[in-house]
Scaffold this motif. Structure first.
Motif, PDB file in Angstrom:
ATOM      1  N   VAL A  41      -4.855   0.527  -9.724  1.00 38.58           N
ATOM      2  CA  VAL A  41      -4.980  -0.320  -8.532  1.00 38.58           C
ATOM      3  C   VAL A  41      -4.975   0.837  -7.376  1.00 38.58           C
ATOM      4  CG1 VAL A  41      -3.918  -1.908  -6.977  1.00 38.58           C
ATOM      5  CG2 VAL A  41      -3.257  -1.885  -9.363  1.00 38.58           C
ATOM      6  N   LEU A  42      -5.951   0.576  -6.636  1.00 36.92           N
ATOM      7  CA  LEU A  42      -6.635   1.387  -5.706  1.00 36.92           C
ATOM      8  C   LEU A  42      -6.209   0.971  -4.288  1.00 36.92           C
ATOM      9  CD1 LEU A  42      -8.136   4.019  -4.745  1.00 36.92           C
ATOM     10  CD2 LEU A  42     -10.323   2.859  -5.145  1.00 36.92           C
ATOM     11  N   ILE A  43      -5.284   1.495  -3.733  1.00 35.32           N
ATOM     12  CA  ILE A  43      -4.723   1.050  -2.545  1.00 35.32           C
ATOM     13  C   ILE A  43      -5.605   1.500  -1.236  1.00 35.32           C
ATOM     14  CG2 ILE A  43      -2.746   0.810  -0.889  1.00 35.32           C
ATOM     15  CD1 ILE A  43      -2.387  -0.471  -3.686  1.00 35.32           C
ATOM     16  N   VAL A  44      -6.023   0.805  -0.345  1.00 40.50           N
ATOM     17  CA  VAL A  44      -7.022   1.298   0.725  1.00 40.50           C
ATOM     18  C   VAL A  44      -6.296   0.454   1.926  1.00 40.50           C
ATOM     19  CG1 VAL A  44      -9.315   1.267   1.645  1.00 40.50           C
ATOM     20  CG2 VAL A  44      -9.155   1.118  -1.073  1.00 40.50           C
ATOM     21  N   ILE A  45      -6.021   1.603   3.044  1.00 38.26           N
ATOM     22  CA  ILE A  45      -5.571   1.361   4.334  1.00 38.26           C
ATOM     23  C   ILE A  45      -6.861   1.601   5.306  1.00 38.26           C
ATOM     24  CG2 ILE A  45      -3.677   1.474   6.036  1.00 38.26           C
ATOM     25  CD1 ILE A  45      -2.702   0.774   3.322  1.00 38.26           C
ATOM     26  N   PRO A  46      -7.574   0.398   5.717  1.00 45.27           N
ATOM     27  CA  PRO A  46      -8.502   0.588   6.518  1.00 45.27           C
ATOM     28  C   PRO A  46      -7.853   0.516   8.082  1.00 45.27           C
ATOM     29  CG  PRO A  46      -8.607  -1.677   5.779  1.00 45.27           C
ATOM     30  CD  PRO A  46      -7.394  -1.007   5.024  1.00 45.27           C
TER      31      PRO A  46
END
Length: 351
Positions: free
Chosen positions: A196-201
């Motif tokens: 699961v690729l966590i992305v914080i924009p």
């Protein structure tokens, strides 16, 4: 443990975070409302320790956990009074990032409450802790996931008799819904070993009164839209998880993100950076599916091309769209709770 020994021991709890695919029924005409499809992740993680203390309840926290210090202190004071429990000091060693979509408020309260229960010698489950904390009024995700891990679909709440008179009174964010009966777990199963690729924009952190006003403007959603979401969750998302069908799972996630009614309203409230990220993920080949948890801004993605995904996100980070990203995975087990020794200076000596 005996009282004589317990003064030399504290209780540590370690668990993951909660991410949301979607709330399910935000119309309520069928007699139930809310419910959530969610899952537990290994990272970011939560770790807290509850120690014997002199005469009061105290709470300390790292930078992430500091947002919940007052709420946790209030919860522990209520639990101490209800159980005639011991004074204690709670230390949130590793807190969950607040107001991002990780379920930090409920996860933190329930986790620390569970640790205090063990210190006090009280046998109580996560549902009772959540109720005391005034949580789980919208979904049972965090309370259930602490005890189960994995992927979860809960059934929300039975409507009160006067629901139809004023639906907006009951269709509110969790922190305003109050504690109630824990929603039943309809689907509870391990999540496949897909990264699961966590992305914080660089997005908006919507919470408090702003979130409540958003719910008031947006809900109830049309009944047909609630039915479409419920069908997508139960017949597509959940079944693909149970069958470990990656292609069908990605199709279901993308439907929820890009076509379901309430998720579109949530995305509309987000920054241009979040909207750009989601649209680029939809158009490109690097990402197979992308979701936005709760009101965001945190997004999480699934990909069969990790190198290409990392290169794409690195470019977005350089452009100021993305703040940070990392790979995580499902946490398919319950929270770890164990006794830890306490030294004279109040430190614990465990890794």
């Amino acid at each position: 443990m005996t009282d004589a020994v317990s003064q030399e021991w504290g209780v540590r709890i370690r668990t993951g975070c909660r991410v949301s695919f979607t709330l399910i029924d935000l119309n309520g005409e069928t007699g139930r409302r809310n419910g959530m499809a969610s899952m537990a992740l290994r990272s970011p993680a939560l770790e807290a320790v509850v120690l014997p203390h002199h005469s009061t309840i105290e709470v300390e926290a790292d930078e992430n956990g500091s947002a919940h210090v007052e709420a946790v202190r209030g919860l522990l004071e209520r639990l101490r009074e209800a159980w005639q429990g011991p004074p204690a000091k709670a230390v949130i060693r590793e807190g969950l990032p607040p107001h991002r979509g990780f379920g930090s408020g409920t996860m933190t309260a329930v986790a620390v409450g569970r640790a205090y229960a063990q210190l006090a010698g009280v046998s109580v489950g996560a549902a009772e802790i959540a109720r005391a904390a005034g949580r789980a009024g919208t979904s049972g995700a965090s309370a259930n996931l602490i005890e189960r891990g994995g992927f979860l679909v809960d059934g929300g709440h039975l409507n009160p008799d006067d629901f139809a008179d004023d639906p907006q009174r009951y269709l509110v964010p969790s922190r305003f819904a109050g504690g109630g009966k824990r929603p039943p777990a309809l689907v509870s199963t391990p999540f496949p070993t897909w990264p699961v690729l966590i992305v914080i924009p660089n997005g908006n952190e919507m919470h408090g009164e702003e979130e409540r006003e958003f719910f008031a403007r947006t809900l109830p959603i049309p009944a047909e839209e609630a039915r479409r979401t419920a069908h997508a969750v139960l017949m597509n998302l959940a079944t693909s998880v149970v069958e470990s069908d990656y292609t069908s799972f990605c199709r279901a996630v993308n439907f929820i993100t890009y076509e379901s009614y309430f998720k579109q309203k949530q995305i509309d409230m987000q920054s241009s950076e979040v909207k750009f990220l989601l649209e680029e993920a939809r158009r490109g080949d690097e990402i197979d599916a992308m979701a936005m948890s709760s009101e965001g801004p945190m997004c999480y993605a699934f990909t069969r091309r990790p190198q290409a995904a990392v290169q794409w996100l690195s470019a977005l980070r350089s452009a100021g769209i993305v703040h940070e990203f990392w790979f995580s995975g499902a946490r398919n087990v319950a929270a770890d709770i164990d006794w830890v020794p306490v030294l004279d200076d109040g430190r614990t000596v465990v890794a």
